[in-house]
Design an enzyme around this catalytic site. Structure first.
Site, PDB file in Angstrom:
ATOM      1  N   GLU A 120       0.818  -1.223   0.000  1.00  0.00           N
ATOM      2  CA  GLU A 120       0.000   0.000   0.000  1.00  0.00           C
ATOM      3  C   GLU A 120       0.851   1.273   0.000  1.00  0.00           C
ATOM      4  O   GLU A 120       0.636   2.187   0.789  1.00  0.00           O
ATOM      5  CB  GLU A 120      -0.952  -0.005   1.197  1.00  0.00           C
ATOM      6  N   GLU A 177     -12.613  -2.324  11.906  1.00  0.00           N
ATOM      7  CA  GLU A 177     -12.562  -1.570  10.654  1.00  0.00           C
ATOM      8  C   GLU A 177     -13.678  -1.970   9.701  1.00  0.00           C
ATOM      9  O   GLU A 177     -14.256  -1.118   9.030  1.00  0.00           O
ATOM     10  CB  GLU A 177     -11.190  -1.778   9.983  1.00  0.00           C
ATOM     11  N   ASP A 215      -8.443  -9.076   3.936  1.00  0.00           N
ATOM     12  CA  ASP A 215      -8.235  -7.985   4.882  1.00  0.00           C
ATOM     13  C   ASP A 215      -9.303  -7.883   5.966  1.00  0.00           C
ATOM     14  O   ASP A 215     -10.213  -7.075   5.840  1.00  0.00           O
ATOM     15  CB  ASP A 215      -8.185  -6.655   4.102  1.00  0.00           C
TER      16      ASP A 215
HETATM   17  O1  GCW Z   1      -6.964  -2.964   6.353  1.00  0.00           O
HETATM   18  C1  GCW Z   1      -6.091  -2.114   5.719  1.00  0.00           C
HETATM   19  C2  GCW Z   1      -6.435  -0.786   6.264  1.00  0.00           C
HETATM   20  C3  GCW Z   1      -5.277   0.166   6.301  1.00  0.00           C
HETATM   21  C4  GCW Z   1      -4.132  -0.531   6.999  1.00  0.00           C
HETATM   22  C5  GCW Z   1      -3.760  -1.765   6.211  1.00  0.00           C
HETATM   23  C6  GCW Z   1      -2.666  -2.576   6.872  1.00  0.00           C
HETATM   24  C7  GCW Z   1      -2.471   0.369   8.448  1.00  0.00           C
HETATM   25  O2  GCW Z   1      -7.498  -0.262   5.548  1.00  0.00           O
HETATM   26  O3  GCW Z   1      -5.692   1.309   6.992  1.00  0.00           O
HETATM   27  O4  GCW Z   1      -3.036   0.307   7.176  1.00  0.00           O
HETATM   28  O5  GCW Z   1      -4.851  -2.605   6.111  1.00  0.00           O
HETATM   29  O6  GCW Z   1      -2.986  -3.510   7.574  1.00  0.00           O
HETATM   30  O7  GCW Z   1      -1.505  -2.281   6.667  1.00  0.00           O
END
Ligand code: GCW
Length: 715
Positions: free
Chosen positions: A306, A407, A379
């Protein structure tokens, strides 16, 4: 008459002020008076021999004192004589008194475990809490307090405990500016606080006590999307202050670091892990850290994920990047937790990418590197299969990362007790070493011989008075800790402990609340993403439903349509052999089981298959109808949770009751929002009616699609 009025005024205004307001601030360590019958069981135990020791032992002693003072009519009397005491706590008890079986028991409880044992000395009944270390005494004392808090009988005890994972961590996604990524309980407890440190001490101690009470022994204080500034001397000093504060509670601090730090704050040309200058830079940095924090835990790294920098920027592998840091930390006993959460926009099925990138590197990581793998392959969704990386890297310690902050499960607005989700993952059989090779066993050292075993949970903690936003989200912090200590504990047993400690022992309260908690996660799955659907939420905020989102420049794998693939033909992500073949990453017999829609568990069917709307489910219903029933069932469950809670009015304090009631109202309303948004949208593809016996949707699709989500009141 007048007198009565005065009394009434007194009881309305003054008495509540004297009593502790129930803000949730004290978490599960409220230590309010125990019911009489429980008190009488512990009544003989207030004369205590507490062997003197380190600051950790003092912390344990203070805690016991505090607990007795709050929960029992009579306070503790500390004795320096074993004979006069009925409760004996200390590492050296077995040397001071002959206690049958104690020596052998201590051999089984390792360096952090403990023994709690009934014994008789000179014809007098005693209880012994012993361990091989001060940390063990701390955990044993908290376990004893928990027994009292939950009303367990102190008769005939023979408890031998040893934690399943060596390293039991919280990961705080806290930014240095005080915001918290995916945090829904206010600002960071660590960073950018205006108050001076000393005035916050008690607050931090509560945090530390809460963690020690469940056995959490490490904490990463900053976000994995790491600000390079964290490695400047100023911040290292701040870390050191926290480390000093947490040390007596057996909690080590860890730091998330940015891979490009040598270039960004060190002024080097680049951060290539194979360049000597870069390696030296890390060594010096690490030396600087250990100078101030001699027991510093190590680094957590999110690299080439990311947008974060990483070794691949220089054509190096994850192993080369991780090993460079591992070498710097190794002389001090520090570790690197290297995250496997990677996926690239151009890559094939996102669910396959962690496996594709990491499994070929098996055996290349240094001994003090642990690869940290999210529980599922995508995720932190309400339901995912376990990540196929578990069990697939025999020569690399793997640790599991759960997300405690919600989240994707309604933030701190929805009640979702997460222990069932975590248990589901931990108990999933990977079959890598034949049946019984559960995810838990592939990570706790029982299948693969590994130097370190570890587990991490992304914290849901913030500056809100009740720490976690929703009072019930405290249970997720608690349960995560309990499972990190012992993953064989049952989710419902943990819930009962928590409810008794946090609210009440009253069976008429405990039972219905347990019921609410135990059905809550499945309720969320049903009204958000049933049957293996995933990632249907708004693409940036991850809160409400937006299965329709289409943003031109956005990465396709951030958009819901990438995952649900709804079309006139059907719905779901084809990960079978004829699709992305993600099933291939699982061992047999799972691979074949997932590959075939007829044998794939239906709660994951749309994770692995793209099926026609009229596909026949095992219930005999079409896929479309089944989907409708699941969404409606989710709403029914939310309504039921709300009703069950309403019936408990008057059984606990008004403050927390009202707060939870208010949140459940939001949850129920939003369950309907989710249901209507998803079904009405999918209906535009299926063209099929919502079964007539179900109520009509409350919303109109267009109106829902136009809703602008406002993040501000959700933080
Ligand atoms: O789930 C996603 C989140 C990001 C997060 C990323 C991760 C810290 O939306 O906000 O960043 O995973 O786990 O690195």
């Amino acid at each position: 008459m007048r007198f009565k009025k005065i009394l009434l005024i007194l009881s309305m205004f003054i008495i509540p002020l004297i009593a502790f307001p129930e803000t949730g601030e004290r978490l599960w360590m409220r230590y309010s008076p125990l019911p009489d019958d429980v008190q009488s069981r512990y009544a003989g135990l207030f004369s205590v021999y507490f062997e003197p020791g380190s600051s950790t032992v003092n912390v344990a002693k203070d805690e016991l004192n505090k607990a007795f003072r709050g929960m029992m009519e009579e306070g503790l009397q500390f004795q320096d004589n074993i004979r006069k005491s009925s409760l004996l706590i200390g590492k050296g008890i077995s040397r001071k008194a002959e206690i049958e079986g104690l020596e052998e028991a201590l051999k089984k409880c390792g360096s952090e475990g403990y023994v709690i044992k009934s014994a008789e000395i000179d014809g007098r009944k005693k209880i012994i809490v012993s361990a091989n270390s001060d940390a063990g005494i701390l955990y044993g004392t908290f376990a004893f307090i928990r027994m009292m808090q939950t009303g367990r009988s102190p008769e005939d005890l023979n408890i031998i405990e040893k934690p399943e994972y060596d390293l039991r961590l919280l990961n705080h996604w806290d930014n240095l500016d005080g915001t918290v990524e995916r945090g829904y309980a206010g600002h960071s407890i660590w960073w950018n606080r205006k108050k001076d440190y000393d005035s916050l001490k008690e607050h931090y101690q509560t945090y530390a006590r809460a963690n020690a009470s469940v056995g959490i022994n490490g904490t990463v204080l900053n976000n994995v999307n790491a600000d390079p500034q964290v490695l400047t001397h100023d911040y290292i000093e701040k870390f050191a202050r926290f480390a000093d504060l947490l040390r007596p509670y057996n909690i080590k601090v860890y730091m998330s670091v940015n891979f490009s730090s040598p270039a960004i704050i060190g002024g080097l040309e680049d951060s290539d892990p194979l360049r000597e200058e870069v390696r030296q830079w890390w060594k010096q940095k690490v030396a600087e850290i250990y100078e101030l924090i001699p027991d510093f835990g190590g680094f957590l790294v999110k690299a080439n994920s990311e947008g974060q920098p990483g070794p691949q920027d220089y054509g190096r592998t994850h192993a080369e990047g991780a090993n460079m840091m591992a070498e710097a930390l190794e002389p001090y006993g520090g570790i690197v937790m290297w995250r496997a959460f990677v996926y690239s926009p151009s890559g094939d099925d996102r669910a396959k990418q962690a496996y594709n990138e990491f499994v070929p590197l098996d055996g290349e990581f240094h001994e003090n590197v642990i690869v940290q793998v999210k529980n599922g392959p995508v995720d932190f969704q309400p339901r995912e299969p376990f990540s196929p990386v578990f069990g697939a890297m025999e020569h690399t310690p793997l640790m599991i990362e759960f997300q405690i902050t919600q989240e994707y499960l309604g933030f701190s607005d929805h009640l979702a007790y997460l222990a069932p989700l975590q248990k589901e993952c931990l108990e999933s059989d990977t079959y890598v070493n034949g049946p019984g090779s559960t995810v838990a066993k592939t990570t706790d050292g029982s299948i693969f011989n590994q130097t370190h075993s570890a587990i991490a949970g992304v914290a849901n903690i913030g500056r809100d008075t009740n720490w976690t936003g929703h009072h019930f989200a405290q249970a997720n912090w608690y349960a995560y800790g309990r499972l990190a200590w012992d993953h064989t504990l049952a989710a419902d047993d943990i819930a009962v402990e928590w409810v008794k400690m946090t609210f009440s022992h009253e069976p008429d309260f405990v039972q219905p609340v347990l019921n609410i908690m135990m059905r809550s996660r499945e309720a969320v799955v049903n009204y958000m993403t049933p049957l293996g659907l995933h990632h249907l939420m708004g693409w940036s905020h991850h809160y409400g439903p937006e299965p329709w989102t289409d943003i031109e420049d956005a990465r396709p794998d951030w958009l819901p349509r990438y995952y649900h693939n709804a079309s006139e033909y059907g719905i779901g992500f084809d990960r079978s052999e004829s699709g992305s073949n993600a099933v291939e990453q699982y061992s047999e017999p799972l691979r074949s089981m997932f590959n075939n829609p007829g044998t794939c568990p239906e709660n994951l069917i749309l994770w692995f298959h793209h099926l026609p709307w009229d596909y026949r489910m095992s219930s005999g219903l079409t896929l479309w109808d089944e989907l409708c029933y699941h969404y409606y069932h989710g709403v029914d469950e939310a309504r039921l949770m709300q009703k069950q809670w309403d019936r408990l009015a008057g059984m606990i304090d008004r403050e927390r009751f009202d707060h939870v009631q208010h949140k459940l109202k939001i949850q129920t309303r939003e369950a309907v929002w989710w249901r209507d948004a998803c079904l009405l949208y999918f209906q535009t593809f299926s063209g099929m009616p919502i079964p007539h016996e179900l109520e009509r949707p409350e919303h109109d699709l267009e109106e829902l699609m136009e809703l602008e989500f406002d993040m501000t009141h959700h933080n």
